[in-house]
Design a protein around this motif. Sequence first.
Motif, PDB file in Angstrom:
ATOM      1  N   CYS A   1       0.834  -1.206   0.000  1.00 45.66           N
ATOM      2  CA  CYS A   1       0.000   0.000   0.000  1.00 45.66           C
ATOM      3  C   CYS A   1       0.867   1.254   0.000  1.00 45.66           C
ATOM      4  O   CYS A   1       0.612   2.202  -0.751  1.00 45.66           O
ATOM      5  CB  CYS A   1      -0.926   0.001   1.207  1.00 45.66           C
ATOM      6  N   ASP A   2       1.895   1.279   0.849  1.00 42.80           N
ATOM      7  CA  ASP A   2       2.793   2.431   0.901  1.00 42.80           C
ATOM      8  C   ASP A   2       3.432   2.680  -0.464  1.00 42.80           C
ATOM      9  O   ASP A   2       3.565   3.825  -0.921  1.00 42.80           O
ATOM     10  CB  ASP A   2       3.887   2.210   1.947  1.00 42.80           C
TER      11      ASP A   2
ATOM     12  N   VAL B   1       0.627   4.037  -2.927  1.00 48.71           N
ATOM     13  CA  VAL B   1       0.244   5.402  -2.545  1.00 48.71           C
ATOM     14  C   VAL B   1       1.345   6.380  -2.935  1.00 48.71           C
ATOM     15  O   VAL B   1       1.080   7.470  -3.473  1.00 48.71           O
ATOM     16  CB  VAL B   1      -0.059   5.487  -1.036  1.00 48.71           C
TER      17      VAL B   1
ATOM     18  N   ARG C   1       1.107   9.574  -5.699  1.00 46.73           N
ATOM     19  CA  ARG C   1       1.465  10.947  -5.349  1.00 46.73           C
ATOM     20  C   ARG C   1       2.589  11.468  -6.250  1.00 46.73           C
ATOM     21  O   ARG C   1       2.576  12.631  -6.668  1.00 46.73           O
ATOM     22  CB  ARG C   1       1.879  11.008  -3.879  1.00 46.73           C
TER      23      ARG C   1
ATOM     24  N   VAL D   1      -5.759   6.332  -1.077  1.00 46.19           N
ATOM     25  CA  VAL D   1      -5.596   6.421   0.381  1.00 46.19           C
ATOM     26  C   VAL D   1      -6.771   5.758   1.092  1.00 46.19           C
ATOM     27  O   VAL D   1      -6.588   5.022   2.076  1.00 46.19           O
ATOM     28  CB  VAL D   1      -5.444   7.893   0.822  1.00 46.19           C
ATOM     29  N   GLU D   2      -7.987   5.990   0.597  1.00 46.04           N
ATOM     30  CA  GLU D   2      -9.152   5.313   1.174  1.00 46.04           C
ATOM     31  C   GLU D   2      -9.008   3.794   1.042  1.00 46.04           C
ATOM     32  O   GLU D   2      -9.344   3.043   1.952  1.00 46.04           O
ATOM     33  CB  GLU D   2     -10.424   5.787   0.482  1.00 46.04           C
TER      34      GLU D   2
ATOM     35  N   ARG E   1      -6.534   2.552   3.639  1.00 49.49           N
ATOM     36  CA  ARG E   1      -7.080   2.534   5.001  1.00 49.49           C
ATOM     37  C   ARG E   1      -8.022   1.354   5.212  1.00 49.49           C
ATOM     38  O   ARG E   1      -8.107   0.810   6.317  1.00 49.49           O
ATOM     39  CB  ARG E   1      -7.788   3.859   5.284  1.00 49.49           C
TER      40      ARG E   1
ATOM     41  N   ASN F   1      -3.884   4.606   9.931  1.00 53.15           N
ATOM     42  CA  ASN F   1      -4.626   5.444   8.979  1.00 53.15           C
ATOM     43  C   ASN F   1      -3.756   6.513   8.314  1.00 53.15           C
ATOM     44  O   ASN F   1      -4.250   7.270   7.469  1.00 53.15           O
ATOM     45  CB  ASN F   1      -5.808   6.131   9.677  1.00 53.15           C
TER      46      ASN F   1
ATOM     47  N   PHE G   1      -1.654   7.284   5.800  1.00 51.41           N
ATOM     48  CA  PHE G   1      -1.082   7.015   4.482  1.00 51.41           C
ATOM     49  C   PHE G   1      -0.923   8.323   3.723  1.00 51.41           C
ATOM     50  O   PHE G   1      -1.640   9.278   3.964  1.00 51.41           O
ATOM     51  CB  PHE G   1      -1.982   6.054   3.686  1.00 51.41           C
TER      52      PHE G   1
END
Length: 344
Positions: free
Chosen positions: A105-106, A109, A113, A316-317, A320, A342, A344
């Motif tokens: 996930c990191d 994300v 970005r 991001v959602e 989470r 939460n 992120f």
Amino acid sequence: MKQLGLGIIGLGVGRGALLLNEDPESPIAVRAVADLDSERLEQATSEYGVAFATTDYRELLARPDVDVVGVFTPDHLHAEHLPATLEAGKHVICTKPLLTTLDDCDNVVGLVRRTGLKFVVAQTWRFIPHIIAVKQAVDDGRIGRISLIETGYIHDLRGVCEKTPWRVTAPQNFLFGGGAHAIDCLRWFAGNVSEVSAFAMNSGVIPGYPIEDIWILNLIFESGALGRVLVMCGSVNNRSEGLAGGNKHLQIYGTEGTITGIDIGVDGTPQHSNLEVQPPQVAGALIEGPAAGLVPHFSKMADWIKNDETPDPDVVEGARGIAVAVAAQESLKTGRVVKVRNDF
């Protein structure tokens, strides 16, 4: 705005997007597909007029006529396919679950970005008319502040696993798979989850399935509200002869009112409701089978790109929601209440 080119990786669930090519008013059209099944590729080109088909998803990503890519591959392949798609400069629509680890996930994300590309997690429950109507009622304050919210993803997956054996051999973790619907639904209504405690077991109902197929999650939200998620994929549903039977329900208790009886059928059609609201008409929401709820995501993606807006739910959602499932796994392992990440 010109019609956007869409590429689909994975024509199992993703085949629902082919319906876009039957709508001349659609702002987005499928121009390329990738799948390992030659029959699916042939159907896409012969019946839906898709110009390019390949068994190598990297060939799809290299095409300049593809602006947006729908990643509809099995859960465990997302960690490969999502970074590759973003690095290729394509906007992304990803089937749930986003991923299955926080490290992945990191990574994704961070890529979103860095690239500035649009990324949406395809959460189809958000496009079911009765769920939309309930959300509007809650947002309008008709039940006051949420005290308790609960939902369940109860699904007889024996027939589904026979048709898609990777769910047993990989195996798919149903907490992330089907459970992603329920977790996202509760988060959509009640916000970020603060803590989780979980119980789980293997029912033995699905032949050869090696891990837990029944989960109960108890939640505390940052708002102070309580929640519960039931994920039961080891369900025996005789009405469906084991193919795809089950129910997905939603109940919300507030300080000024209660909403119960929201029972969502297998195809996303509401079975009954005691909430006296008029469900809105949502394009694509009543399409049967795996395509249910997909079409609105693609239409909205065209708007998000045109207007340079953040998709909902965005990456991001999605992360989470995955963090809730990861915390539940840790809770099951340790027997403790686990805080949810939460940030992120």
